[in-house]
Design a protein around this motif. Sequence first.
Motif: not given
Length: 229
Positions: A178-200
């Motif tokens: 999921s986008r949330e899982q990719l955000l956690d795995r790739v960016w890390g939880r302590d960095i705020y990134v919009d889930s749409r960034t994953v799509d980019v």
Amino acid sequence: MSKDHPTVLVVEDEPAQREVLSYNLQAEGFYVETAPDGDEALIVVQEVNPDIIVLDWMLPGTSGIEVCRQLKTRTKTAGIPIIMLSARSEEVDRVRGLETGADDYVIKPYSVLELMARVRNQLRRVRPAAVGQRLKYEDIELDAETHRVTRREKQLKLGPTEFRLLTTFMEKPGRVWSREQLLDRVWGRDIYVDSRTVDVHIGRLRKALCVHGGDDPLRTVRGAGYALG
């Protein structure tokens, strides 16, 4: 926090032992989180989603064996490798620890070098790129140590985020992230990134993978996320 380096959770109530383990794990290039007891360990696991847990059996409050049992019965945490540390050397205790779900069992006193090797061995199973292994999926090859990616033996140019995304996909081909899982795995939880960034970044990765031709190996799963293959 970037997830380039695996996160190890050390659950140990003896401060000196906790410090020794933390120091040696950090020297090996790991991020380290610690917990002094079982109750805090269960909270930390939910907060940081560690890649591996080094867990003492004898803890104040909730025991290590109970922490292990709870984590292995939850879908989200069942796949996290657990190395159980214990002064209990009897075979019946080792069997009980393994039957509860521990992936490895180390008897105290232990060799720190041996424990580090066991940590790397468990990580090799669940995150092979984290310990420098090469990954291959069909005609795509990824070398985690040199940060090189090739397809059809032609080198691809990937940015650091696209490289981490591809590594995540190649470690578990077919798994839907999921986008949330990719955000956690790739960016890390302590960095705020919009889930749409994953799509980019997925779009950039797709473009890079197909620059020399070939089918798009990434699959969009409507309402769920993305997968490789």
